[in-house]
Write a protein that holds these residues in place. Sequence first.
Motif, PDB file in Angstrom:
ATOM      1  N   ASP A 295       7.248 -13.542   2.078  1.00 28.91           N
ATOM      2  CA  ASP A 295       7.868 -12.263   2.400  1.00 28.91           C
ATOM      3  C   ASP A 295       7.447 -11.190   1.401  1.00 28.91           C
ATOM      4  OD1 ASP A 295       9.362 -12.615   0.064  1.00 28.91           O
ATOM      5  OD2 ASP A 295      11.234 -13.058   1.105  1.00 28.91           O
ATOM      6  N   GLU A 296       8.010 -10.007   1.536  1.00 34.45           N
ATOM      7  CA  GLU A 296       7.592  -8.874   0.711  1.00 34.45           C
ATOM      8  C   GLU A 296       7.920  -9.052  -0.767  1.00 34.45           C
ATOM      9  OE1 GLU A 296      11.582  -8.181   2.588  1.00 34.45           O
ATOM     10  OE2 GLU A 296       9.595  -8.797   3.285  1.00 34.45           O
ATOM     11  N   ASN A 297       8.808  -9.980  -1.092  1.00 31.33           N
ATOM     12  CA  ASN A 297       9.107 -10.301  -2.494  1.00 31.33           C
ATOM     13  C   ASN A 297       8.256 -11.449  -3.009  1.00 31.33           C
ATOM     14  OD1 ASN A 297      11.241  -8.355  -2.822  1.00 31.33           O
ATOM     15  ND2 ASN A 297      12.497  -9.682  -1.515  1.00 31.33           N
ATOM     16  N   GLY A 298       7.362 -11.955  -2.167  1.00 34.01           N
ATOM     17  CA  GLY A 298       6.488 -13.041  -2.577  1.00 34.01           C
ATOM     18  C   GLY A 298       7.182 -14.384  -2.687  1.00 34.01           C
ATOM     19  N   GLY A 299       8.399 -14.496  -2.113  1.00 33.80           N
ATOM     20  CA  GLY A 299       9.191 -15.702  -2.336  1.00 33.80           C
ATOM     21  C   GLY A 299       9.905 -15.608  -3.675  1.00 33.80           C
ATOM     22  N   TYR A 300       9.178 -15.228  -4.693  1.00 32.87           N
ATOM     23  CA  TYR A 300       9.738 -14.786  -5.970  1.00 32.87           C
ATOM     24  C   TYR A 300       8.749 -13.781  -6.546  1.00 32.87           C
ATOM     25  CZ  TYR A 300       6.583 -17.563  -8.982  1.00 32.87           C
ATOM     26  OH  TYR A 300       5.490 -18.062  -9.635  1.00 32.87           O
ATOM     27  N   PRO A 301       9.193 -12.843  -7.393  1.00 30.96           N
ATOM     28  CA  PRO A 301       8.362 -11.673  -7.699  1.00 30.96           C
ATOM     29  C   PRO A 301       7.235 -11.895  -8.697  1.00 30.96           C
ATOM     30  CG  PRO A 301      10.468 -11.508  -8.812  1.00 30.96           C
ATOM     31  CD  PRO A 301      10.557 -12.718  -7.932  1.00 30.96           C
ATOM     32  N   HIS A 302       6.356 -12.823  -8.396  1.00 28.16           N
ATOM     33  CA  HIS A 302       5.115 -12.975  -9.149  1.00 28.16           C
ATOM     34  C   HIS A 302       4.096 -12.002  -8.556  1.00 28.16           C
ATOM     35  CE1 HIS A 302       1.356 -14.622 -10.615  1.00 28.16           C
ATOM     36  NE2 HIS A 302       1.980 -15.527 -11.345  1.00 28.16           N
ATOM     37  N   PRO A 303       3.332 -11.293  -9.373  1.00 26.22           N
ATOM     38  CA  PRO A 303       2.376 -10.311  -8.836  1.00 26.22           C
ATOM     39  C   PRO A 303       1.432 -10.889  -7.790  1.00 26.22           C
ATOM     40  CG  PRO A 303       2.535 -10.086 -11.224  1.00 26.22           C
ATOM     41  CD  PRO A 303       3.332 -11.303 -10.861  1.00 26.22           C
ATOM     42  N   ASP A 304       0.974 -12.115  -7.987  1.00 25.12           N
ATOM     43  CA  ASP A 304       0.050 -12.710  -7.022  1.00 25.12           C
ATOM     44  C   ASP A 304       0.743 -13.082  -5.719  1.00 25.12           C
ATOM     45  OD1 ASP A 304      -2.191 -12.474  -8.627  1.00 25.12           O
ATOM     46  OD2 ASP A 304      -1.908 -14.445  -9.562  1.00 25.12           O
ATOM     47  N   HIS A 305       2.006 -13.471  -5.793  1.00 26.12           N
ATOM     48  CA  HIS A 305       2.746 -13.790  -4.570  1.00 26.12           C
ATOM     49  C   HIS A 305       2.987 -12.525  -3.746  1.00 26.12           C
ATOM     50  CE1 HIS A 305       4.204 -18.092  -5.153  1.00 26.12           C
ATOM     51  NE2 HIS A 305       3.456 -17.838  -6.226  1.00 26.12           N
ATOM     52  N   ILE A 306       3.343 -11.458  -4.420  1.00 25.76           N
ATOM     53  CA  ILE A 306       3.547 -10.192  -3.713  1.00 25.76           C
ATOM     54  C   ILE A 306       2.242  -9.714  -3.097  1.00 25.76           C
ATOM     55  CG2 ILE A 306       4.143  -7.761  -4.026  1.00 25.76           C
ATOM     56  CD1 ILE A 306       6.143  -8.730  -6.200  1.00 25.76           C
ATOM     57  N   ARG A 307       1.148  -9.803  -3.841  1.00 23.64           N
ATOM     58  CA  ARG A 307      -0.145  -9.394  -3.304  1.00 23.64           C
ATOM     59  C   ARG A 307      -0.570 -10.313  -2.152  1.00 23.64           C
ATOM     60  NH1 ARG A 307      -1.974  -4.756  -3.154  1.00 23.64           N
ATOM     61  NH2 ARG A 307      -3.220  -4.344  -4.999  1.00 23.64           N
ATOM     62  N   THR A 308      -0.245 -11.583  -2.231  1.00 24.11           N
ATOM     63  CA  THR A 308      -0.560 -12.497  -1.124  1.00 24.11           C
ATOM     64  C   THR A 308       0.140 -12.049   0.148  1.00 24.11           C
ATOM     65  OG1 THR A 308      -0.949 -14.378  -2.594  1.00 24.11           O
ATOM     66  CG2 THR A 308      -0.333 -14.881  -0.320  1.00 24.11           C
ATOM     67  N   HIS A 309       1.397 -11.665   0.029  1.00 26.98           N
ATOM     68  CA  HIS A 309       2.113 -11.115   1.186  1.00 26.98           C
ATOM     69  C   HIS A 309       1.382  -9.898   1.735  1.00 26.98           C
ATOM     70  CE1 HIS A 309       5.127  -8.934   3.521  1.00 26.98           C
ATOM     71  NE2 HIS A 309       4.901  -7.905   2.729  1.00 26.98           N
ATOM     72  N   GLU A 310       1.039  -8.979   0.857  1.00 26.19           N
ATOM     73  CA  GLU A 310       0.415  -7.733   1.293  1.00 26.19           C
ATOM     74  C   GLU A 310      -0.930  -7.977   1.966  1.00 26.19           C
ATOM     75  OE1 GLU A 310       2.411  -4.986  -2.261  1.00 26.19           O
ATOM     76  OE2 GLU A 310       0.373  -5.775  -2.463  1.00 26.19           O
ATOM     77  N   VAL A 311      -1.733  -8.837   1.369  1.00 25.60           N
ATOM     78  CA  VAL A 311      -3.047  -9.141   1.925  1.00 25.60           C
ATOM     79  C   VAL A 311      -2.911  -9.871   3.263  1.00 25.60           C
ATOM     80  CG1 VAL A 311      -5.072 -10.608   1.579  1.00 25.60           C
ATOM     81  CG2 VAL A 311      -4.305  -9.123  -0.254  1.00 25.60           C
ATOM     82  N   SER A 312      -1.963 -10.783   3.361  1.00 27.93           N
ATOM     83  CA  SER A 312      -1.782 -11.555   4.597  1.00 27.93           C
ATOM     84  C   SER A 312      -1.367 -10.663   5.761  1.00 27.93           C
ATOM     85  CB  SER A 312      -0.736 -12.645   4.383  1.00 27.93           C
ATOM     86  OG  SER A 312      -1.145 -13.561   3.396  1.00 27.93           O
ATOM     87  N   VAL A 313      -0.388  -9.803   5.517  1.00 31.51           N
ATOM     88  CA  VAL A 313       0.078  -8.910   6.578  1.00 31.51           C
ATOM     89  C   VAL A 313      -1.025  -7.926   6.966  1.00 31.51           C
ATOM     90  CG1 VAL A 313       1.752  -7.114   7.172  1.00 31.51           C
ATOM     91  CG2 VAL A 313       2.500  -9.172   5.962  1.00 31.51           C
ATOM     92  N   ALA A 314      -1.731  -7.400   5.970  1.00 28.05           N
ATOM     93  CA  ALA A 314      -2.830  -6.478   6.257  1.00 28.05           C
ATOM     94  C   ALA A 314      -3.923  -7.159   7.076  1.00 28.05           C
ATOM     95  CB  ALA A 314      -3.403  -5.930   4.953  1.00 28.05           C
ATOM     96  N   ALA A 315      -4.251  -8.408   6.739  1.00 25.69           N
ATOM     97  CA  ALA A 315      -5.291  -9.133   7.479  1.00 25.69           C
ATOM     98  C   ALA A 315      -4.830  -9.488   8.881  1.00 25.69           C
ATOM     99  CB  ALA A 315      -5.692 -10.390   6.708  1.00 25.69           C
ATOM    100  N   TYR A 316      -3.556  -9.839   9.024  1.00 27.03           N
ATOM    101  CA  TYR A 316      -2.986 -10.133  10.348  1.00 27.03           C
ATOM    102  C   TYR A 316      -3.198  -8.952  11.286  1.00 27.03           C
ATOM    103  CZ  TYR A 316       0.738 -10.973  13.826  1.00 27.03           C
ATOM    104  OH  TYR A 316       1.451 -11.135  14.990  1.00 27.03           O
ATOM    105  N   GLU A 317      -2.977  -7.749  10.773  1.00 26.04           N
ATOM    106  CA  GLU A 317      -3.122  -6.548  11.594  1.00 26.04           C
ATOM    107  C   GLU A 317      -4.594  -6.164  11.766  1.00 26.04           C
ATOM    108  OE1 GLU A 317      -0.747  -3.866   9.334  1.00 26.04           O
ATOM    109  OE2 GLU A 317       1.168  -4.662  10.095  1.00 26.04           O
ATOM    110  N   ALA A 318      -5.364  -6.188  10.678  1.00 30.10           N
ATOM    111  CA  ALA A 318      -6.741  -5.701  10.729  1.00 30.10           C
ATOM    112  C   ALA A 318      -7.659  -6.613  11.526  1.00 30.10           C
ATOM    113  CB  ALA A 318      -7.282  -5.532   9.311  1.00 30.10           C
ATOM    114  N   ALA A 319      -7.410  -7.927  11.475  1.00 24.02           N
ATOM    115  CA  ALA A 319      -8.315  -8.863  12.147  1.00 24.02           C
ATOM    116  C   ALA A 319      -8.382  -8.623  13.644  1.00 24.02           C
ATOM    117  CB  ALA A 319      -7.872 -10.303  11.867  1.00 24.02           C
ATOM    118  N   ALA A 320      -7.321  -8.045  14.211  1.00 19.33           N
ATOM    119  CA  ALA A 320      -7.270  -7.812  15.658  1.00 19.33           C
ATOM    120  C   ALA A 320      -7.899  -6.480  16.064  1.00 19.33           C
ATOM    121  CB  ALA A 320      -5.822  -7.850  16.132  1.00 19.33           C
ATOM    122  N   ASP A 321      -8.260  -5.667  15.097  1.00 22.95           N
ATOM    123  CA  ASP A 321      -8.774  -4.324  15.368  1.00 22.95           C
ATOM    124  C   ASP A 321     -10.283  -4.298  15.137  1.00 22.95           C
ATOM    125  OD1 ASP A 321      -9.435  -1.655  15.491  1.00 22.95           O
ATOM    126  OD2 ASP A 321      -7.896  -0.980  14.074  1.00 22.95           O
TER     127      ASP A 321
END
Length: 294
Positions: A138-164
Amino acid sequence: MTEIRGTTVPLRLLAVHAHPDDESSKGSATYAHYRKAGVEVLVVSCTGGEQGSILNEHLEARAHAERDIAGLRILEMARAQEAMGVDHVWLGYSDSGLPEEGESVAVNSFATIPLEISTEPLVRIVRRFKPHVLLTYDENGGYPHPDHIRTHEVSVAAYEAAADPARYPHAGPAWQVSKLYYDRIMNTTRMRAIYEAIKVETPDSPVLAQMDEMFERWGERADPSTTHVNVADSFPARDDALRAHASQVDPTGFFFLHSHELQAKVWPTEDFQLIDSKVETTLPETDLFAGVTE
């Protein structure tokens, strides 16, 4: 093989994690369970865990860890991959570490790379692998580790971008992932159910004190889980995957202080939250692929 929209193709699940060992503590029973059912499962590790510390005082390979923690974690990930039976790729970024308050993350690490840049390699993976389901944090990364938060951001961005097809046009033909989920395995409903069962069956278990501390840290959290997959058949594979990450997981620690039998009786599922679906489904679900198959 399963019928999907009238065509016999293998179902595919993509799980995106921050560091090697995250996949084993956050979904490994689910991955092993679906592999048994013939689903293709690909785990992505966004970083190599280079900034990790030795978290297991019983570690046999301590000299290796002290000399080359990154190299050891590559070997550990390979063993965990084998235990789950999944495929695995590295996204290729450097661990950002977990800085103290007021400190900055490591230079050129995963959390510092512009999102538009770090999204592209994951888009390439999505378009090549063509998953029907994508799992992440989720947007908190499960817990607020910088890499977990970035993993959320990258995953959601890729989910959207891959279809475009207009986004990252050189990263392969566009692919629409059918469903996006967040990991909710460590939800308070599940943990309290297991806690109460342990109090009855083994009231002197040391895990109870650890869980008391955990509940105090968490406070009263809502449980947003929508999807509960029965994976009791794969608890042994989960434990093998966890033990594979010997530098990070104490084999006498929290994950192993209650039996498979107790877990299977009290809470046999791993739990997820459906965030977006391009197919029709009914909540609650018992299958990540509900609505994908016809």
